[in-house]
Design a protein around this motif. Structure first.
Motif, PDB file in Angstrom:
ATOM      1  N   ASN A 124       0.890  -0.913  -0.054  1.00 53.85           N
ATOM      2  CA  ASN A 124       0.169  -0.135   0.549  1.00 53.85           C
ATOM      3  C   ASN A 124       0.531   1.284  -0.326  1.00 53.85           C
ATOM      4  O   ASN A 124       0.814   2.204  -0.611  1.00 53.85           O
ATOM      5  N   THR A 125       2.070   1.074   0.978  1.00 50.60           N
ATOM      6  CA  THR A 125       3.020   1.995   0.848  1.00 50.60           C
ATOM      7  C   THR A 125       3.504   2.948  -0.526  1.00 50.60           C
ATOM      8  O   THR A 125       3.359   4.301  -0.705  1.00 50.60           O
ATOM      9  N   ASN A 126       3.765   1.447  -1.199  1.00 51.43           N
ATOM     10  CA  ASN A 126       4.902   1.635  -2.330  1.00 51.43           C
ATOM     11  C   ASN A 126       3.894   1.580  -3.221  1.00 51.43           C
ATOM     12  O   ASN A 126       3.568   3.015  -4.093  1.00 51.43           O
ATOM     13  N   ARG A 128       1.280   4.045  -3.135  1.00 52.99           N
ATOM     14  CA  ARG A 128       1.430   5.696  -2.723  1.00 52.99           C
ATOM     15  C   ARG A 128       2.436   6.507  -3.341  1.00 52.99           C
ATOM     16  O   ARG A 128       2.578   7.609  -4.068  1.00 52.99           O
ATOM     17  N   ASN A 129       3.732   6.005  -3.164  1.00 53.49           N
ATOM     18  CA  ASN A 129       4.988   6.306  -3.703  1.00 53.49           C
ATOM     19  C   ASN A 129       4.723   6.222  -5.139  1.00 53.49           C
ATOM     20  O   ASN A 129       5.069   7.525  -5.868  1.00 53.49           O
ATOM     21  N   ALA A 131       2.960   6.887  -7.281  1.00 49.47           N
ATOM     22  CA  ALA A 131       1.647   8.201  -7.102  1.00 49.47           C
ATOM     23  C   ALA A 131       2.294   8.964  -7.851  1.00 49.47           C
ATOM     24  O   ALA A 131       1.995  10.075  -8.433  1.00 49.47           O
ATOM     25  N   PRO A 177      -1.694   3.238 -10.652  1.00 51.03           N
ATOM     26  CA  PRO A 177      -1.445   3.304  -8.550  1.00 51.03           C
ATOM     27  C   PRO A 177      -2.402   4.882  -8.360  1.00 51.03           C
ATOM     28  O   PRO A 177      -3.135   4.721  -6.952  1.00 51.03           O
ATOM     29  N   ILE A 178      -2.952   5.682  -9.084  1.00 54.47           N
ATOM     30  CA  ILE A 178      -4.094   6.747  -8.709  1.00 54.47           C
ATOM     31  C   ILE A 178      -5.492   5.815  -8.983  1.00 54.47           C
ATOM     32  O   ILE A 178      -5.944   6.472  -8.191  1.00 54.47           O
ATOM     33  N   ILE A 181      -5.318   4.110  -5.692  1.00 53.85           N
ATOM     34  CA  ILE A 181      -5.380   4.273  -4.572  1.00 53.85           C
ATOM     35  C   ILE A 181      -7.150   5.475  -4.420  1.00 53.85           C
ATOM     36  O   ILE A 181      -8.151   4.911  -3.032  1.00 53.85           O
ATOM     37  N   THR A 182      -7.872   6.142  -5.891  1.00 50.64           N
ATOM     38  CA  THR A 182      -8.931   6.351  -5.992  1.00 50.64           C
ATOM     39  C   THR A 182      -9.762   5.176  -5.683  1.00 50.64           C
ATOM     40  O   THR A 182     -10.912   5.026  -4.808  1.00 50.64           O
ATOM     41  N   GLU A 185      -9.742   4.051  -1.989  1.00 50.72           N
ATOM     42  CA  GLU A 185     -10.223   5.275  -0.936  1.00 50.72           C
ATOM     43  C   GLU A 185     -12.553   4.603  -1.192  1.00 50.72           C
ATOM     44  O   GLU A 185     -12.758   5.384   0.137  1.00 50.72           O
TER      45      GLU A 185
END
Lengths: 315, 284
Positions: A124-126, A128-129, A131, A177-178, A181-182, A185
């Motif tokens: 998950n962290t990666n 975000r990175n 993105a 990645p975006i 993430i969206t 969310e």
């Protein structure tokens, strides 16, 4: 009786403290400085837009649809953005076809299925990175991976794989990645009580996701992903690396599918290449192309909002 | 009162912790819970629970906050499976089958053991679809309209919603939503209905309606209810389990079953001092 004088005193104190003080000056200063920063931001945007419209509207008024439907040309009198526009639209569709299923699928896995382990958190962290990685880096990835890949599976066309398929893959990876993430969310925003309710009547995890979580998250996923497409639509740098044409080229009478393997360009790339032309007329063409680009982006964003409202109204 | 061991009332006094006596003791045991404990990671939420649940009775779980009564309730339909760190030990036998035994399908368990949650949680769909979902995924082949009507009637909400079955369930009041959730829980024709503080978000009138409903439903179902409201437990339940929370040396709070008996006995003549303190309001 003892309390009377004291309450009279309290009343006087209250009267004095709530009246005759005027406004608090510190607060006002702060408020106006915030307003000022907003104005500065808007001012730059307004100047930029005014300049573009001043330069570009003339071309659009004089030539109207002709500007949109004419092919690219070295002659500023007849140059249009047809290949750029179709290129951008095709490219965006490709990106959607590749990035949406993979991205939404990944998000569903991460949110609904994956156990909460250190590994999942690491992933998950990666994401975000990723993105935040500059788009030019994705361009290099596209050049080394997808161009070679496209060539190796025989879809290189006449351009050695530097075609729309490679570009679509590159942009898809860029927005992936975006999208994840969206979408994640939106899934996280679905209240857990809905999941529990569905599990409670004997639904399997798949049924919970399929009938309850996804429908509830759909408006959010849709808005988020359409906005990502807008990002892909406006991206320039990686396309320059994976072969988007910066000059004149002809698609002849090739069909849409053949165009995906041949030479191509996209609207922002055309804006970039025209902006480098010394000819003043091209500066106006650049502005006109930017207006078209902005209108399309705003339309996409408006569509996202409308779609979201439509879905939300259902329940 | 005689001294004969056959006297039912004396039996119940002599066997605290395991409510027997009365005619209802004849009812078959459907859950036999032995040494149940639930851990969340290293943290023990509740331990040492021995209870038997009898058919067509209402069993109430009471106790102060954090005593693990909801955690215990959620063991009965394996809802704790959804919390990754939760680990259940001990055994819950349901009709003689270990619920946590190998090869037991939690999905099938939840079809037999329905649940009503603390906050009304209808699906964001129509009233009709709220009821129809459970039977549909269970492969119900009969007349769905009839099943929906029946379930809503059983939950005493049919008259209020019959003209707006296609309206959103969110248009209903809190009390109506909770009755809708009860209708949803019984639509899959379960054997047991678990209720986790079903009235805590409702006003007294809505609460009264749910309580009346529970009294009717126990003719057909076995009901387990967690409640913070002691009057409610006294009013509706046949038997009551009182839990408390022990604070360990390290500040760890672990729930524990103190006493389990006929409701009348728990509220009138409890065996444990702790129960009496709680019932009379001196603690908790």
């Amino acid at each position: 009786m003892v309390s009377t004088p004291r309450s009279a005193g309290t009343a006087d104190m209250v009267r004095a403290s709530i009246s005759g003080r005027g406004s608090r000056k510190g607060g006002k200063v702060f408020e106006y400085s915030l307003l000022a920063s907003l104005m500065v931001a808007l001012l730059f945007l307004a100047i930029l837009l005014a300049d573009i419209f001043r330069q570009g509207l003339g071309v659009l008024f004089d030539r109207g649809l002709d500007f949109v439907t004419s092919p690219l040309s070295l002659n500023p009198e007849t140059a249009g953005i047809w290949q750029s526009l179709t290129g951008s639209v095709l490219l965006t569709i490709l990106v959607a076809l590749i990035a949406f299923p993979i991205g939404i699928g990944s998000a569903i896995y991460l949110e609904e299925y994956a156990p909460d382990t250190r590994f999942t958190r690491f992933i998950n962290t990666n994401i975000r990175n990723l993105a935040g990685v500059p788009s030019i880096v994705y361009g290099i990835l596209g050049l080394t991976m997808f161009v070679t890949f496209t060539r190796s599976i025989g879809l290189g066309g006449g351009v050695n794989g530097r075609n729309m398929i490679a570009a679509g893959l590159t942009l898809a990876v860029l927005v992936l990645p975006i999208v994840i993430i969206t979408a994640a969310e939106a899934l996280r925003a679905v209240p857990n009580s809905i999941r529990e309710a569905a599990f409670g009547v004997g639904a399997t995890r798949w049924e919970v996701v399929r009938y309850h979580v996804l429908p509830s998250a759909a408006p959010g996923i849709l808005t988020g992903t359409v906005l990502t497409l807008a990002r892909a639509f406006g991206e320039t740098a990686p396309l320059l690396l994976v072969g988007a044409a910066t000059g004149f080229f002809t698609t002849g009478n090739a069909g849409l599918l053949e165009q995906t393997t041949g030479p191509y360009t996209a609207l922002p790339v055309t804006v970039f290449s025209w902006a480098r032309q010394p000819d003043a007329q091209f500066r106006e063409l650049t502005a006109a192309a930017i207006i078209v680009l902005l209108v399309l982006l705003l339309t996409a964003n408006a569509a996202a909002v409308i779609l979201r409202n439509r879905f939300e109204r259902r329940w | 009162m005689t001294e004969t061991p056959r006297s039912e009332s004396s039996l119940s006094v002599q066997a605290p912790g395991r409510g027997t006596g009365r005619s209802r003791s004849e009812r078959p045991i459907i859950f036999d819970v032995q040494g149940l404990a639930v851990n969340y990671g290293d943290f023990t939420a509740v331990a040492g629970v021995d209870i038997d649940i009898r058919q067509n009775e209402i069993t109430a779980f009471i106790g102060p906050s954090g005593c693990g009564k909801t955690t215990v309730l959620r063991c009965f339909n394996r809802m704790n499976d959804l919390i990754e760190t939760a680990r259940v030990s001990g055994s819950i036998e349901y009709h003689g089958v270990d619920l946590y035994g190998e090869g037991v399908d939690p999905v099938e368990v939840r079809r037999r053991i329905g649940m009503v949650f603390q906050k009304p949680n209808p699906f964001p769909k129509s009233i009709y679809d709220n009821i129809a979902f459970g039977p549909k995924i269970a492969g119900f082949k009969g007349d769905m309209d009839e099943l929906v009507e029946q379930s809503l009637r059983r939950a005493a909400i049919w008259d209020e919603v019959k003209d707006k079955l296609q309206d959103s369930a969110f248009a209903l009041s809190g009390g109506q939503q909770q009755r809708l959730c009860i209708a949803r829980a019984i639509a899959t024709s379960p054997d047991v209905v678990l209720m986790d503080e079903p009235c805590s978000a409702l006003d007294p009138i809505a609460t009264l309606r749910i309580e009346e409903l529970m009294m009717e439903l126990k003719e057909d179902y076995t009901i387990l209810i967690v409640t913070h409201n002691m009057q409610q437990a006294a009013r509706v339940s046949d038997r009551t389990a009182f839990f408390t929370v022990d604070v360990g040396d390290t500040g760890m709070r672990t729930g524990r079953l103190v006493e389990f008996d006929d409701t009348d006995k728990i509220f009138v003549n409890p065996s444990e001092q702790q129960t009496e303190d709680y019932i009379t309001g001196r603690f908790g």
